[in-house]
Design an enzyme around this catalytic site. Structure first.
Site, PDB file in Angstrom:
ATOM      1  N   GLU A 174       2.504   0.751   3.688  1.00 54.07           N
ATOM      2  CA  GLU A 174       3.548   0.312   4.490  1.00 54.07           C
ATOM      3  C   GLU A 174       4.188  -1.062   3.907  1.00 54.07           C
ATOM      4  O   GLU A 174       5.535  -1.006   3.894  1.00 54.07           O
ATOM      5  CB  GLU A 174       2.934  -0.399   5.753  1.00 54.07           C
ATOM      6  N   HIS A 175       3.513  -1.914   3.332  1.00 51.05           N
ATOM      7  CA  HIS A 175       3.916  -3.195   2.731  1.00 51.05           C
ATOM      8  C   HIS A 175       3.523  -3.049   1.364  1.00 51.05           C
ATOM      9  O   HIS A 175       2.314  -2.978   1.323  1.00 51.05           O
ATOM     10  CB  HIS A 175       3.347  -4.305   3.498  1.00 51.05           C
ATOM     11  N   ASP A 184       7.572 -10.255   8.330  1.00 52.74           N
ATOM     12  CA  ASP A 184       7.153 -10.013   9.741  1.00 52.74           C
ATOM     13  C   ASP A 184       7.833 -10.725  10.676  1.00 52.74           C
ATOM     14  O   ASP A 184       7.980 -10.358  11.587  1.00 52.74           O
ATOM     15  CB  ASP A 184       5.764 -10.556   9.661  1.00 52.74           C
ATOM     16  N   GLN A 215      -2.695  -9.779   5.994  1.00 56.41           N
ATOM     17  CA  GLN A 215      -2.666  -8.403   6.570  1.00 56.41           C
ATOM     18  C   GLN A 215      -4.228  -7.976   7.218  1.00 56.41           C
ATOM     19  O   GLN A 215      -4.086  -7.535   8.106  1.00 56.41           O
ATOM     20  CB  GLN A 215      -2.612  -7.591   5.401  1.00 56.41           C
ATOM     21  N   HIS A 272      28.851  37.556  17.228  1.00 51.35           N
ATOM     22  CA  HIS A 272      29.561  36.302  16.411  1.00 51.35           C
ATOM     23  C   HIS A 272      30.887  36.680  15.839  1.00 51.35           C
ATOM     24  O   HIS A 272      31.873  36.007  15.707  1.00 51.35           O
ATOM     25  CB  HIS A 272      28.445  35.796  15.414  1.00 51.35           C
ATOM     26  N   HIS A 302      -4.620  -9.003  10.779  1.00 52.21           N
ATOM     27  CA  HIS A 302      -4.069  -8.172  12.076  1.00 52.21           C
ATOM     28  C   HIS A 302      -5.395  -7.420  12.892  1.00 52.21           C
ATOM     29  O   HIS A 302      -5.073  -7.407  13.823  1.00 52.21           O
ATOM     30  CB  HIS A 302      -3.305  -7.028  11.436  1.00 52.21           C
TER      31      HIS A 302
END
Lengths: 454, 454
Positions: free
Chosen positions: B332-333, B366, B265, B425, B268
């Protein structure tokens, strides 16, 4: 006397067509974002004190307990008529029936042997429903938001609505009864941007929620946008804008029905837009006449007239072209009353909710057919969905790979990660394949490496 | 030598906990929104000319044809290795298998006799997929976006990616092959905010799309936000932010595996965040040591080190508390490697994708497990969903009411509309009930009133 000029589609150039279908510009004050930002900050800083301050300032209520207690709810409920109760019951039944069919199903499958993938749905733990107040109570919106929240089984469902008059606790019994049917007992008498801020960030009285649903005025809309952008705020349902309808009608349609449908949209607000598209000059003329007749009897005629000022009557060569006009405009509500409804339907894209045939007025969907009346508008129906049960869930994935699974797909992962220049990604697989290799050779040495529970 | 201080959860007060789990602030230039707004305006005004200008300015390519022709695609494809091809094939298979199970089903039912309600799904007509370029090609992202677009059967799927080096057409064969598998042949060599503007508004070379998917740098992200707010722009998939992982591990976990996962991670980008939460001091210490060993061999070690600077190692009393920390952080993960994974799973909310057990590295998701790697991050996984096939569809509703149906629910609609003060209406129903009344009394007079085709 109302008179909307009839535009002949075939006589317009590209630019003229674009202008004809352009939405009226929203006339927001330039400093609206800053005003709303100030209100949000005040609520974050001083909590309930700010909520009470704004109730006094904007809603002119002297004191606001904020919480609508059970006792006060019961007191208001006693005022509900049997007729209203029955009507809300019927609407609740239909909305619940339609939304029950939307319950999501989790997915679980092996994509390769030993590679188990799941898609799961988790209902939001807590949701906030904003019910506008003002000129009229909106029990229908309580049902449209409360029924899916109930079906999703959100642990906590909170309703906020502007304080009543003259007392903050004077909330319409229709709203309270609809809330009760949906299992909602946590009700706060606070509205506007301050209510949205309280839902997004929490105060002493109102605990924070995960997602905020519901329509509102420009302050509410701006506040929703601001808190929705903040990952520490709250998610929101969809972008909002003025309500609108487009009707496609031919010579088979009843001008009285079409006129009534257009007016029912026009009475929503001066910024509502109504569009009539037809291949029949006669239908356009007769509808105009019928609108003038019906308008005389409407209490909200002034609002409707202003809305009709920026509305359009469009004559097309045929219904196919009318469908194209509708697709270009992308209406929130689309009514079709023609002698070829079923042939037209597959050609109609970009509408959020479609009403088919002479006996299907838009007000049916607004209240009681069962579909949701929270819909994307102002052109957003091109790309956004009508509110559904799914909007009350978060989707997430789970994967569980066995040692056999990683042996099978590991080499491909190493190849792809290497192609993308991500060595550490490849390495996360390599360390495992190496361990498995050693494990199979000297099984005794690697007892401490855990084996997947799969 | 890397050294992350271990924070003891129980020793922190509420404020300290909040600070520990706060994301690093994004360091965007203050004038980013204006810069991006300027780029979008230029593309709207001068189209392809602006795209070529920015290719020269930002990507340093002398000439950019914009379109990657079939011939040029074939030329690049010839460079693909058999190994890469096989790896992409395997990933494609798994991603397709998992997403095929997500095909939405339309709903059609009568909520009351004569009241037919439908929920329909329409795939977006045209979608644009943004594939980042820069340091490495990302064929995996092509698959993550291209496979669902293919399954949804979007009529037009467009891929944009920054121009290659030294020639604009030097696009990685992996990207082109992945696109080919997904049935994508419309590829443009343009990136950045200018590519997003072209997709949202169209130029002579690139026709406008309805929705834009895919990750990108801060310019791309800001441009997506700006065009997403415009109803005449294009919808976007989700808010973006730096990638992140949280690992929950106990003494049963392999420090080497955990270290490899954290580093995968961290490599990245410098703004990635990695979090390790454990009830075992020993696991924390050993993982730190393993990270230092593995780091030596990483080409992207400098990036990983910077990411680890703002990362956290947290010691909790037990795994239950570790799950709470994860829920507060909302990663996220989320990787779990413990001796009680199955018991922990139901307690883990707020993660976008969960990786279970020793043999399930994040890199599997991934690339090749089958789940989607486009995920909400930066805290948005509390409220947003991981990308799924559903994101390629718009949901809308259709209702068709028969004369019998409106007779049944009409009175309730009139009651509710009246309670809400919306006379027009109510009137839209009244005109119909009156017509039906007269029709049944004098059936010959009302032939011209159309009867629903239902």
């Amino acid at each position: 006397m109302l008179e909307v000029r009839i535009s002949v589609w075939a006589e317009l150039d590209e630019d003229g067509k674009k202008r004809l279908l352009a939405r009226p510009k929203l006339k927001n004050a330039d400093d609206l974002p800053e005003q709303v930002c100030g209100i949000i900050k005040a609520v974050r800083n001083t909590g309930d004190k700010a909520l009470r301050f704004y109730s006094q300032k904007f809603d002119a209520v002297d004191s606001n307990e904020l919480v609508l207690s059970d006792a006060l709810q019961q007191q208001q409920l006693a005022k509900l008529t049997a007729e209203c109760k029955a009507a809300i019951d019927l609407a609740y039944h239909n909305i619940r029936t339609f939304h029950s069919a939307q319950l999501p199903k989790d997915i679980k499958l092996e994509t390769s042997p030993g590679v188990l993938c799941e898609l799961k749905h988790a209902a939001f733990d807590s949701v906030g429903l904003y019910i506008p107040g003002g000129s009229a109570p909106l029990p229908s919106t309580v049902l449209m938001l409360g029924v899916p929240a109930q079906l999703a089984n959100c642990r906590r469902v909170v309703l906020v609505t502007p304080p009543g008059q003259p007392k903050a606790s004077d909330i319409a019994p229709e709203i309270i009864y609809a809330a009760q049917l949906c299992g909602i007992s946590e009700i706060y008498t606070v509205g506007g941007a301050q209510a949205i801020a309280a839902l997004a960030y929490g105060t002493d009285s109102i605990a924070k929620v995960d997602k905020i649903f519901g329509p509102g005025n420009r302050y509410v809309t701006e506040a929703k946008q601001q808190v929705g952008k903040d990952p520490l705020g709250a998610a929101i349902d969809m972008p909002a804008g003025p309500s609108e309808v487009l009707v496609i009608a031919d010579e088979a349609a009843s001008p009285a029905f079409v006129a009534a449908d257009l007016l029912s949209q026009a009475e929503h607000g001066v910024d509502s837009q109504v569009m009539l598209v037809s291949n029949s000059q006669e239908l356009l003329d007769n509808t105009m006449q019928a609108m003038n007749e019906q308008l005389l009897k409407l209490p909200r005629a002034m609002i409707a007239k202003k809305a009709i000022d920026h509305s359009r009557f469009i004559l097309t060569a045929d219904l196919e072209t009318a469908a194209k006009v509708s697709n270009l405009y992308a209406p929130e509500h689309l009514i079709i009353q023609t002698n070829q409804d079923q042939q037209l339907l597959p050609k109609l894209t970009n509408a959020a909710s479609i009403f088919v045939g002479a006996w299907t007025p838009e007000s049916a969907g607004d209240y009681a057919s069962g579909t949701n009346h929270v819909l994307p508008t102002y052109g957003y129906s091109r790309t956004h969905s009508s509110l559904s049960l799914l909007d009350f869930y978060r989707r997430y994935t789970v994967q569980t790979i066995s040692s056999q699974g990683i042996k099978a797909i590991g080499p491909a992962i190493i190849t792809l990660a290497s192609a993308e220049g991500l060595t550490a990604h490849a390495n996360a697989v390599k360390v495992r394949l190496t361990a498995l290799d050693k494990q199979s050779k000297h099984s005794s040495e690697f007892k401490q490496v855990p084996v997947s529970s799969k």
